[in-house]
Design an enzyme around this catalytic site. Structure first.
Site, PDB file in Angstrom:
ATOM      1  CD  GLU A 131      -7.407  -9.001 -14.910  1.00 17.20           C
ATOM      2  OE1 GLU A 131      -7.974  -8.646 -15.962  1.00 17.20           O
ATOM      3  OE2 GLU A 131      -6.262  -8.598 -14.597  1.00 17.20           O
ATOM      4  CB  VAL A 180       3.668  -2.794 -11.410  1.00 13.93           C
ATOM      5  CG1 VAL A 180       4.375  -1.600 -12.036  1.00 13.93           C
ATOM      6  CG2 VAL A 180       4.461  -3.344 -10.236  1.00 13.93           C
ATOM      7  CB  VAL A 181      -0.944   0.540 -12.899  1.00 15.02           C
ATOM      8  CG1 VAL A 181      -1.621   1.160 -14.121  1.00 15.02           C
ATOM      9  CG2 VAL A 181      -1.772  -0.624 -12.350  1.00 15.02           C
ATOM     10  CB  VAL A 182       4.030   1.768 -15.980  1.00 20.49           C
ATOM     11  CG1 VAL A 182       4.946   2.895 -16.460  1.00 20.49           C
ATOM     12  CG2 VAL A 182       4.766   0.841 -15.012  1.00 20.49           C
ATOM     13  NE  ARG A 238       5.706   3.850  -4.399  1.00 14.99           N
ATOM     14  CZ  ARG A 238       4.402   3.977  -4.562  1.00 14.99           C
ATOM     15  NH1 ARG A 238       3.894   4.133  -5.767  1.00 14.99           N
ATOM     16  NH2 ARG A 238       3.595   3.947  -3.542  1.00 14.99           N
ATOM     17  CB  SER A 256      -3.589  -3.916 -11.585  1.00 12.96           C
ATOM     18  OG  SER A 256      -2.214  -4.057 -11.284  1.00 12.96           O
ATOM     19  CB  THR A 279      -4.066   5.657 -23.777  1.00 14.51           C
ATOM     20  OG1 THR A 279      -3.871   4.550 -22.882  1.00 14.51           O
ATOM     21  CG2 THR A 279      -3.357   5.391 -25.097  1.00 14.51           C
ATOM     22  CG  HIS A 295      -5.397   1.126 -20.085  1.00 11.53           C
ATOM     23  ND1 HIS A 295      -6.571   0.425 -20.189  1.00 11.53           N
ATOM     24  CD2 HIS A 295      -4.507   0.296 -19.511  1.00 11.53           C
ATOM     25  CE1 HIS A 295      -6.396  -0.781 -19.686  1.00 11.53           C
ATOM     26  NE2 HIS A 295      -5.145  -0.885 -19.263  1.00 11.53           N
ATOM     27  CD1 TRP A 306       1.559  -4.998 -16.669  1.00  8.37           C
ATOM     28  CD2 TRP A 306       0.715  -6.484 -18.092  1.00  8.37           C
ATOM     29  NE1 TRP A 306       1.597  -4.446 -17.913  1.00  8.37           N
ATOM     30  CE2 TRP A 306       1.083  -5.347 -18.818  1.00  8.37           C
ATOM     31  CE3 TRP A 306       0.162  -7.566 -18.769  1.00  8.37           C
ATOM     32  CZ2 TRP A 306       0.922  -5.239 -20.188  1.00  8.37           C
ATOM     33  CZ3 TRP A 306      -0.012  -7.464 -20.133  1.00  8.37           C
ATOM     34  CH2 TRP A 306       0.365  -6.318 -20.830  1.00  8.37           C
TER      35      TRP A 306
END
Length: 166
Positions: free
Chosen positions: A59, A79-81, A126, A57, A85, A87, A26
């Site tokens: 997993e 990467v989590v944006v 980053r 992420s 929500t 989530h 992702w």
């Protein structure tokens, strides 16, 4: 990102160690580059990299655990944006708790190289791209190897005494 306080990410002598690197697909433009930088850092430290890819992420922890069973250290990259929500909060908590559990259960350093950001621009800054303020793939790998060396020193009884009367 705080923008200050980073200890630096100069290569350490980890000759003969194996680094397991698990990276999410992702946001592949970023995670692919972070993976390249993690492998480059492992090589600069004299270590060998073993790479695994996962969808996202969430997993990362289960594959990190499998890697920890056969590698000296593990580096998890993703990467989590933040979205509109909750989530984001669930994913970040799940990944952080999972990676921490792997490190403690397996007794091996597991670097949390997952960018948890509000915007994709923050992630780019980053991810170690040209002009980025940080290089998380490189820094996470060096930090994990440095921790493994510290664990070896302590396990061998060669650590400095610390605390009261130390």
């Amino acid at each position: 990102m705080a923008g200050f306080g980073e200890p630096g990410a100069a290569p350490v002598d980890a000759t003969g160690m194996t680094v397991g690197v698990v990276a999410a697909r992702w946001h592949g433009e970023l995670t692919d580059h972070m993976l390249e930088r993690a492998v480059a850092a492992a090589e600069a430290c004299g270590a060998r990299a073993v790479v695994a890819r996962v969808a996202g992420s969430v997993e990362l922890p289960v594959v990190a655990q499998a890697l920890a069973r056969r590698c000296d250290v593990v580096v998890a990259l993703g990467v989590v944006v933040r979205g509109a929500t909750a989530h984001f909060d669930y994913v970040c908590r799940s990944v952080t708790d999972g990676l921490t559990r792997v490190a403690l259960d397996e007794g091996k350093p597991v670097a949390h190289g997952v960018l948890t950001v509000d915007t994709i621009e923050q992630a780019r800054d980053r991810a170690g791209l040209p002009g980025s303020a940080e290089d998380k793939g490189w820094a996470a790998t060096v930090a994990a190897l440095d921790a493994a060396l510290a664990v070896r020193t302590v396990a061998a009884g060669n650590g400095h005494r610390v605390g009261f009367g130390g």
